[in-house]
Design a protein around this motif. Structure first.
Motif, mmCIF file in Angstrom:
data_model
loop_
_atom_site.group_PDB
_atom_site.id
_atom_site.type_symbol
_atom_site.label_atom_id
_atom_site.label_comp_id
_atom_site.label_asym_id
_atom_site.label_seq_id
_atom_site.Cartn_x
_atom_site.Cartn_y
_atom_site.Cartn_z
ATOM 1 N N THR A 95 -16.811 -7.076 -7.626
ATOM 2 C CA THR A 95 -15.659 -7.967 -7.692
ATOM 3 C C THR A 95 -15.519 -8.548 -9.099
ATOM 4 N N GLU A 96 -14.318 -9.028 -9.407
ATOM 5 C CA GLU A 96 -14.069 -9.638 -10.712
ATOM 6 C C GLU A 96 -14.985 -10.841 -10.929
ATOM 7 N N GLU A 97 -15.181 -11.623 -9.874
ATOM 8 C CA GLU A 97 -15.999 -12.821 -9.991
ATOM 9 C C GLU A 97 -17.449 -12.469 -10.309
ATOM 10 N N VAL A 101 -20.728 -12.333 -14.155
ATOM 11 C CA VAL A 101 -22.139 -12.737 -14.193
ATOM 12 C C VAL A 101 -23.075 -11.552 -14.413
ATOM 13 N N ILE A 102 -22.812 -10.423 -13.726
ATOM 14 C CA ILE A 102 -23.677 -9.253 -13.825
ATOM 15 C C ILE A 102 -22.836 -8.005 -14.077
ATOM 16 N N ALA A 103 -23.515 -6.916 -14.399
ATOM 17 C CA ALA A 103 -22.852 -5.622 -14.586
ATOM 18 C C ALA A 103 -23.087 -4.757 -13.351
ATOM 19 N N PHE A 104 -22.278 -3.722 -13.198
ATOM 20 C CA PHE A 104 -22.392 -2.819 -12.051
ATOM 21 C C PHE A 104 -22.352 -1.364 -12.499
ATOM 22 N N GLY A 140 -22.876 -16.277 0.561
ATOM 23 C CA GLY A 140 -22.993 -15.518 -0.675
ATOM 24 C C GLY A 140 -22.258 -14.189 -0.672
ATOM 25 N N THR A 141 -21.575 -13.860 0.424
ATOM 26 C CA THR A 141 -20.872 -12.580 0.530
ATOM 27 C C THR A 141 -19.388 -12.726 0.191
ATOM 28 N N THR A 142 -18.732 -11.584 -0.018
ATOM 29 C CA THR A 142 -17.284 -11.588 -0.231
ATOM 30 C C THR A 142 -16.563 -12.003 1.044
ATOM 31 N N HIS A 143 -17.213 -11.808 2.179
ATOM 32 C CA HIS A 143 -16.604 -12.215 3.454
ATOM 33 C C HIS A 143 -16.522 -13.743 3.539
ATOM 34 N N GLU A 144 -17.527 -14.416 3.007
ATOM 35 C CA GLU A 144 -17.466 -15.874 2.938
ATOM 36 C C GLU A 144 -16.322 -16.306 2.016
ATOM 37 N N THR A 145 -16.206 -15.632 0.881
ATOM 38 C CA THR A 145 -15.138 -15.955 -0.078
ATOM 39 C C THR A 145 -13.768 -15.772 0.550
ATOM 40 N N TYR A 146 -13.585 -14.656 1.252
ATOM 41 C CA TYR A 146 -12.292 -14.367 1.873
ATOM 42 C C TYR A 146 -11.973 -15.365 2.975
ATOM 43 N N LEU A 205 -8.188 -5.086 3.723
ATOM 44 C CA LEU A 205 -8.394 -4.507 2.395
ATOM 45 C C LEU A 205 -7.814 -5.460 1.363
ATOM 46 N N ASP A 206 -8.656 -5.961 0.493
ATOM 47 C CA ASP A 206 -8.228 -6.890 -0.546
ATOM 48 C C ASP A 206 -9.127 -6.671 -1.758
ATOM 49 N N ASP A 207 -8.669 -5.830 -2.694
ATOM 50 C CA ASP A 207 -9.502 -5.477 -3.844
ATOM 51 C C ASP A 207 -9.876 -6.676 -4.696
ATOM 52 N N LYS A 208 -9.022 -7.675 -4.745
ATOM 53 C CA LYS A 208 -9.300 -8.834 -5.592
ATOM 54 C C LYS A 208 -10.539 -9.587 -5.106
ATOM 55 N N ILE A 209 -10.682 -9.715 -3.778
ATOM 56 C CA ILE A 209 -11.835 -10.435 -3.225
ATOM 57 C C ILE A 209 -12.956 -9.483 -2.838
ATOM 58 N N PHE A 210 -12.619 -8.401 -2.142
ATOM 59 C CA PHE A 210 -13.658 -7.496 -1.658
ATOM 60 C C PHE A 210 -14.094 -6.473 -2.699
ATOM 61 N N GLY A 211 -13.317 -6.366 -3.784
ATOM 62 C CA GLY A 211 -13.699 -5.454 -4.847
ATOM 63 C C GLY A 211 -13.263 -4.025 -4.597
ATOM 64 N N VAL A 212 -13.739 -3.143 -5.465
ATOM 65 C CA VAL A 212 -13.319 -1.737 -5.430
ATOM 66 C C VAL A 212 -14.394 -0.833 -4.845
#
Length: 260
Positions: A95-97, A101-104, A140-146, A205-212
């Motif tokens: 994710t962008e967020e 902080v880290i690389a992927f 700590g998951t994207t599901h919490e963020t969403y 499906l939400d690439d902004k929050i759940f990522g690619v």
């Protein structure tokens, strides 16, 4: 003379940097161990699951000796930053967020998020559809963020592990949980304790929050070296059919990044 001296200085600096670059022959990989079918602890006390086998295959492809370090999900990035592990392999969405902080590495799998509730509950994964409901998510998951961003009329209850969410869902203390579809399917719905529960509403499906997709997490300083090695391993297993063979062992649908 100055030009030659500068050239020699730059050459020496480049040689030193190359000599100091880690070869990554030994790696400590942070894993969760509480997210079936991706990773879990078997009856023998050993780690098992799709991602456990996959990271071992990647390590073999890289010619690296890998030690798996079990860690709660919300402690994985801190463990990476404090150098307790060299990489994270635990269904971490790109994710962008997180990229701040880290690389992927490049994505190695991608799946949608789904809502799980009692069969026939007729809940929809929208603010209005979950108004007044208690929704359990793993911290700590994207599901919490969403859930926090979208389900504003619901009570969001946060847990250290998805297994804890399932316990409260089963006991009726929660109305639903939001999580990764395969983890919900294989980790709960297809097990005896998941009887009477089902997916509710459509896939999200939400690439902004759940990522690619899901990638290997690493420190930004290691992206050029370790990231290159993981990307080569990911490409190699896709090309030789190793990824598909392993994925077919766990899933009856395509989880390739472009198929989410």
């Amino acid at each position: 003379m100055k030009t030659r001296l500068l050239a020699l200085t730059l050459l020496a600096a480049a040689s030193l940097a190359q000599a100091q670059a880690p070869e990554w022959k030994k790696l400590r990989i942070g894993v969760e161990g509480a997210y079936p079918p991706f990773s879990e602890i078997g009856p023998d006390g050993k780690l098992k699951g799709f991602e456990i086998e996959l990271v071992q295959a990647y390590c073999a492809s890289m010619g690296a000796q890998c030690t798996l370090v079990q860690q709660d999900f919300d402690g994985l990035i801190p463990a990476l930053q404090s150098r307790k592990v060299d990489a994270i392999f635990a269904s971490v969405s790109i994710t962008e967020e997180r990229q701040k902080v880290i690389a992927f590495s490049k994505p190695y799998y991608a799946t949608p998020a789904r809502l799980v509730a009692k069969t026939g509950a007729k809940l929809e994964p929208t603010a209005a559809g979950l108004k007044g409901k208690k929704i359990g998510v793993q911290r700590g998951t994207t599901h919490e963020t969403y859930a926090t961003a979208v389900f504003k009329q619901s009570e969001i209850v946060r847990y250290g592990s998805q297994d804890q969410v399932f316990l409260d869902l089963k006991s009726g203390r929660l109305d639903a949980t939001l999580m990764d579809a395969p983890a919900a399917d294989f980790g709960f719905l297809k097990k005896p304790e998941g009887k009477g529960f089902a997916f509710a509403g459509p896939a999200i499906l939400d690439d902004k929050i759940f990522g690619v997709g899901t990638g290997v997490g690493m420190r930004k300083a290691d992206e050029a070296t370790l990231g290159k090695k993981f990307n080569a391993a990911i490409d190699a297993l896709q090309a030789n059919g190793g990824f598909k063979k392993l994925a077919d062992k766990y899933f009856d649908y395509d989880i390739s990044p472009q198929k989410k």
